[in-house]
Design a protein around this motif. Structure first.
Motif, short mmCIF file in Angstrom:
data_model
loop_
_atom_site.label_atom_id
_atom_site.label_comp_id
_atom_site.label_asym_id
_atom_site.label_seq_id
_atom_site.Cartn_x
_atom_site.Cartn_y
_atom_site.Cartn_z
N ARG A 1 -2.42 10.78 -2.87
CA ARG A 1 -2.51 10.08 -1.59
C ARG A 1 -3.90 10.28 -0.99
N GLY B 1 -2.68 3.46 0.25
CA GLY B 1 -2.79 4.89 0.50
C GLY B 1 -2.95 5.76 -0.72
N TYR B 2 -3.40 5.19 -1.83
CA TYR B 2 -3.61 5.97 -3.05
C TYR B 2 -5.09 5.95 -3.44
#
Length: 329
Positions: A102, A77-78
Motif C-alpha cells: 500500500r 493505493g498500491y
C-alpha cells in the motif's frame, strides 16, 4: 500486496484503460488478472495493414494504455512494478504490472489520473494563444523522464521542411485507394445507431483541415506548402524520438507520449498525434535528415490551447477489454 482485485477495483482499471488513445480508435488491448499482477495484452487481430503495416502504432497504443493502468494502480493505493515485453517468445503480453504494498499516490500522479477523463484528440485549429517556452520545456521533461526525447520543431526552416513532407505524404495517401478503403472502413458514419464503440467518429473529424485533422481522406483539401507552413507556425510541435526502432522502443514511446499528453491536459492544453506521414519510409528518413534527428521518429504531437469543447470518442464495453478478477467482494 493486492492478492487479487475486487470488482470495484477491476472496474476502475477497465474504465481507465478504455480512456487511452489508440490508432484509429481501435483500442487494441485486453487486461487480464493473475493474482496481484495485471497482464496487458496486445490484440494482434486488430490490424491496419495499409496505415500501420508493421504494427508500430498499435504497440504505441498499448504503451499509452500501460501509462493509464500504471496511474490507476497508484490511485487505487498500491505501489507498482512494471515489466515491459516480459516474454521473448512472441507472447501477446506486452506488459506485466505487479501491485505491491500500500502506498498513497503523489500529487503529480493524482493530477495525471484526473486528466485521463478529459484527454481527447483535438483535431481542430487551436485558439491562437501562445504556448510558452516554459510549458514546452515541461512537456519535453516529462518525455525525458520516461526515456524518450521530445524534440520541438520551431524555426522557419524546419517548419518549411516539415510542411514539404506533410504535403508529400498527404498527396500520396489521398491517391492510395487501398488506404482510403481502410480508412473508410474504420470511420463511423451511422453514429446514432453505432454500438461497436470503435473507430473514428466522422463528426469529430472536420473536413479539409490538414494538418489539424491528422488524417487525409479523398475529400481533404490539401493546402499548398506556404499555407501549410503558416498553419504549422500556429501550433506547438514535438517529435517523439527513440534511440532504436524495436518493439520495446515503440511501447516505451507510447507510454511516454501518454504521460506527456496528460501533463499537457492538466496544464490546460489540448493535443493530437500525427503518425500517418511517418509510415512512408521516404518521409521518415527525410525528416531525420532535414531536422538532423538523433533517433527514430515515432510520432509527431501537436499541442495548443483549445478553441471550444473536446467531444470524446466512442469506447468499447467493459467486458470486451477485461478478464475476470481473481477475487470478488
Amino acid at each position: 500486496m493486492a492478492e487479487g482485485w475486487t470488482k470495484a477495483e477491476a472496474e476502475v482499471l477497465a474504465r481507465t484503460l478504455l480512456r487511452a488513445p489508440s490508432v484509429h480508435n481501435i483500442q487494441p488491448w485486453r487486461l487480464d488478472f493473475d493474482g496481484d499482477r495485471l497482464l496487458l495484452r496486445e490484440r494482434r487481430d486488430l490490424a491496419l495493414p495499409e496505415h500501420d503495416p508493421a504494427g508500430r502504432d498499435r504497440l504505441m497504443s498499448c504503451g499509452a494504455a500501460l501509462a493509464n493502468i500504471e496511474l490507476a494502480v497508484r490511485v487505487l493505493g498500491y505501489s507498482g512494478r512494471t515489466e515491459m515485453l516480459p516474454d521473448a517468445d512472441g507472447s501477446d503480453v506486452v506488459a506485466v504490472i505487479e501491485a505491491r504494498e500500500r502506498s498513497a499516490p503523489s500529487d503529480v500522479e493524482l493530477h495525471r489520473y484526473s486528466a485521463i477523463a478529459r484527454r481527447a484528440s483535438y483535431r481542430r485549429r487551436f485558439s491562437g494563444r501562445t504556448v510558452s517556452r516554459l510549458e514546452i520545456g515541461d512537456l519535453m521533461s516529462v518525455a525525458a523522464e520516461n526515456g524518450i526525447t521530445a524534440r520541438p520543431v520551431q524555426d522557419e526552416l524546419e517548419l518549411s521542411q516539415l510542411a514539404d513532407l506533410l504535403e508529400f505524404a498527404a498527396e500520396a495517401y489521398q491517391h492510395d485507394q487501398a488506404y482510403q478503403r481502410e480508412l473508410a472502413l474504420w470511420t463511423i458514419r451511422d453514429e446514432g445507431s453505432h454500438r461497436h464503440g470503435v473507430g473514428l467518429a466522422a463528426s469529430l473529424t472536420p473536413p479539409g483541415t490538414l494538418p489539424w485533422a491528422g488524417l487525409v481522406r479523398a475529400s481533404t483539401a490539401i493546402p499548398d506548402r506556404r499555407v501549410l507552413q503558416r498553419r504549422l507556425t500556429e501550433e506547438t510541435l514535438l517529435v517523439f524520438l527513440t534511440l532504436d526502432d524495436s518493439r520495446h522502443d515503440h511501447l516505451r514511446a507510447g507510454r511516454a507520449l501518454q504521460y506527456t499528453w496528460l501533463d499537457a491536459v492538466d496544464a490546460g492544453l489540448a493535443g493530437s498525434v500525427l503518425t500517418q506521414p511517418l509510415h512512408l519510409p521516404e518521409v521518415r528518413s527525410a525528416l531525420c535528415e532535414d531536422l538532423e534527428l538523433a533517433g527514430f521518429p515515432q510520432a509527431i504531437m501537436r499541442f495548443g490551447y483549445p478553441d471550444g469543447p473536446m467531444p470524446l470518442s466512442p469506447r468499447r464495453a467493459l467486458d470486451e477489454v477485461l478478464g475476470s478478477p481473481t477475487r470478488t467482494e
